[in-house]
Each structure stands twice: as C-alpha cells, then as structure tokens.
Design an enzyme around this catalytic site. Sequence first.
Site, PDB file in Angstrom:
ATOM      1  N   TYR A   1       0.848  -1.190   0.000  1.00 18.34           N
ATOM      2  CA  TYR A   1       0.000   0.000   0.000  1.00 18.34           C
ATOM      3  C   TYR A   1       0.878   1.233   0.000  1.00 18.34           C
ATOM      4  CZ  TYR A   1       0.288   2.229   4.638  1.00 18.34           C
ATOM      5  OH  TYR A   1       0.697   2.940   5.728  1.00 18.34           O
TER       6      TYR A   1
ATOM      7  N   PHE B   1      -2.800   0.822  12.804  1.00 17.76           N
ATOM      8  CA  PHE B   1      -2.809  -0.494  12.161  1.00 17.76           C
ATOM      9  C   PHE B   1      -1.409  -0.906  11.716  1.00 17.76           C
ATOM     10  CE2 PHE B   1      -2.920  -2.973   8.242  1.00 17.76           C
ATOM     11  CZ  PHE B   1      -3.776  -4.016   8.550  1.00 17.76           C
ATOM     12  N   ASP B   2      -0.683  -0.001  11.053  1.00 27.64           N
ATOM     13  CA  ASP B   2       0.667  -0.312  10.560  1.00 27.64           C
ATOM     14  C   ASP B   2       1.592  -0.724  11.694  1.00 27.64           C
ATOM     15  OD1 ASP B   2      -0.731   1.506   8.837  1.00 27.64           O
ATOM     16  OD2 ASP B   2       1.112   1.781   7.709  1.00 27.64           O
ATOM     17  N   THR B   3       1.622   0.110  12.739  1.00 30.43           N
ATOM     18  CA  THR B   3       2.520  -0.144  13.861  1.00 30.43           C
ATOM     19  C   THR B   3       2.187  -1.466  14.535  1.00 30.43           C
ATOM     20  OG1 THR B   3       2.764   2.238  14.253  1.00 30.43           O
ATOM     21  CG2 THR B   3       3.378   0.760  16.044  1.00 30.43           C
TER      22      THR B   3
END
Length: 408
Positions: A114, A206-208
């Site tokens: 993404y 969310f990424d972390t």
Amino acid sequence: MTELAPRGTTAVGPPPADERPTRTKLVEVVVPVHNEEHTVERCVRRLHAYLAETFPYPYRITIADNASADGTWAVATALAAEIPQVEAVHLDLKGRGRALRQVWGDSDADVVAYMDVDLSTGLEAFLPLVAPLLSGHSDLAIGSRLHRGSAVVRGPKREFISRGYNVLLRATMAAKFSDAQCGFKAARTEVVQRLLGSVEDNAWFFDTELLLLAERTGLRIHEVPVDWVDDPDSRVDIVRTVLDDLKGMTRVARRTLTGAGRVDHLPTRVQQARLPPGLGRQLASFAVVGTLSTLAFTVLFLTTRHLVPAFWANAFALAVTAVANTAANRRFTFGVTGARDALKHQIEGGIAFLIGLALSSGAIALLPSDASHTAELTTLVAANALATLIRFLLLRVWVFNPRRTQQR
C-alpha cells in the site's frame, strides 16, 4: 458492506517472444482513500504509468475508498472501468487499517502493498520494496524515512513527532524497525493474512501494530531507504493520531505481557520468538513507577504554578520526580540495591531529566500566553510521557545495562 467495481485483467501484457515466461507473480498495490475526489485520479494515473513502464511483474492497483462523502467513489469506479489493472473497493466505515484489512484479506496476489494517495514516497523505491518478498527472503517490507540513505523534505514539527514516536517504540516495545509510520509498506500475502486476525486497530495505528506483531513472532522485516517529500495539504489530525498511537501501544504492551495475540500456523522459527530477557518484567515495573511519578509531578506542578511561572513550576516538579523516578527504577525495575554507584546513577539519570526539561519547556513555549493551567498541565504531561519513554531506553541500555554492572 463492501462494493467491488468491475474487475480488470491483472497482467500488464505478454512478455516479448525472446524472453522466458518468468513474470508470473502478482503484486497488488492498495491506495486507501477518504474524501480524495481531487487527488485520487492524478495519483492512480501516475502510479499506473510508472508501473506499466518499469515494473517487471504483473500488478493490480486497488483503490480502497473508506466511507468517502464526496465524489471519490465515482472517480474510482471510472478509473477501474477505464484501466484494466485498476480495481475499486468501497467500504461503508472509515479507517485506513480497515481498508487494508479488507483488501489484503481478500487478495489473491502473491504480495500486497500500500502507499498513501499523495505519493509522497518516491516510486523508485517500490521494486526494492517488494523484491525481497517475491523472492521469499523477507516477510514484510517498509519504506523508512529515517534510514541513513533516505532523502526527506519535511517541516521540523513532523520531523520531531516522527522521530520521537519511533524512539518511543524502540524504548518501550523493543522495536527494531526504524520507521513505523511511512505510508509505503508491503508483505507476502500468505503471511499477512495470518497476522490480520490478531491486529485490532482499524485506523492509523494499524501499521505499527502489524509490524510489532510481525517482529514479535520472528518474521523478517526488510527496510528500504526512500525519497520522501511532505504533503503540505495533509489533513491528518496529528494530536489525535499521537494520542491514538499511545493508546494502541499501551494495549499492545498489555497483550504482549499477558501472552495474548499469538499467531498460529507460522514457521517454527517464528513460533519460538520471545521478548528480550527481562523486558516484560521491566516494562511492568517501569509502567507502575512512571504512573506514580506522573501523579507526583501533577501535584507538584499545580501546587507551585500559583506561585511561579509555568517554566519554573515545571522545572521544579520535574527535578524532584526525576530523582525519585531514577531511585525507584534502580531498585524495583533493574534490581540494583545498596549505596554503591547510587550517586553516579543519579547523575547519569540526570541526562533523561535534561531531555524531559527540554521537551516540556519547548512545549510550554508553543502554548499561547493566555493558556489555562489545565492546558499547560495537559501539554506537559504529554511531553513528559515522551521523555519518560526515552528515560526507559537510557536506563535499560546504558545506566543499568548488565554489562556495565558486571564490569564494576
């Protein structure tokens, strides 16, 4: 409800007759969007043109519209109808993490990725990002703006927040990756789909959370230096994002300490991953000491603020609590007893005090002159929270490092 636009073909085109058919792996690039009517078309066309010209694998670009209230969905579906390699997915609820969870979870590609719709990250880094995943060498890959080979253009405020956040992650969660927030990531699909069920956040954290989970389970995370230019039109609410990230870190730390959130059906090497020795107990003890220190700081600041300006009230409260904090962590978090080297530990711990004083004084300076005492206190607590996490890193890796203790 999830809505899918007409599906196009995923192959860029047949390879030349004199080439062997090696371009068989599919890469899906997700572009999450929310109210990006005037940006999404330019982004997708630029991305498609770049991939069509330079990328040596079949690809699919998926526009993930999460609850846009403008004309974003109409633009996305028009692009999907026009360009064979573009799809559009609509979600009724907002959240970048939710959009990625939906598309990545349903993907049939070999690698999913993404990138942010503003394309702040240079596209030249995309092939180096996904190549180790396609070869099977790594499990996840991230673009890093903090890598020594990166070229970054952004304001001092965002630079400070980004570096502070990543220092915070390394200090409290023992994270080894350098940049959790760069909107330029990829993963092997079979791996990330097994992780998604254990990731709770559906927004910016969310990424972390995904990276922390991957690292905790022993997965390989590849980092790529990037060229990155800040988008001056960014509409991210920095304060709210920081607060949400701090809440997310607290939740992940709690789950880690209790052993929750383990991922099944991963290779043996990752099932045997553990926290660094002693870190779990130290984190719990440090959290208790930090909470008590914050309460003491609050009382001291409010008591003295009526007598002296905010700068001096903060310096006094911080100095007193810093001495008590170092002493308590010395005894309870790192198990050092006796009077030997106690003064030296306090002097070394004083560096953390100076860092905290600099951060909190800077925060006070940014406040308007007519700010209320409540606003001052809230700002100082937030600044000191960051300083506290830096303190843990200094105490663990330097002041009370077991190797230094053994050498004395």
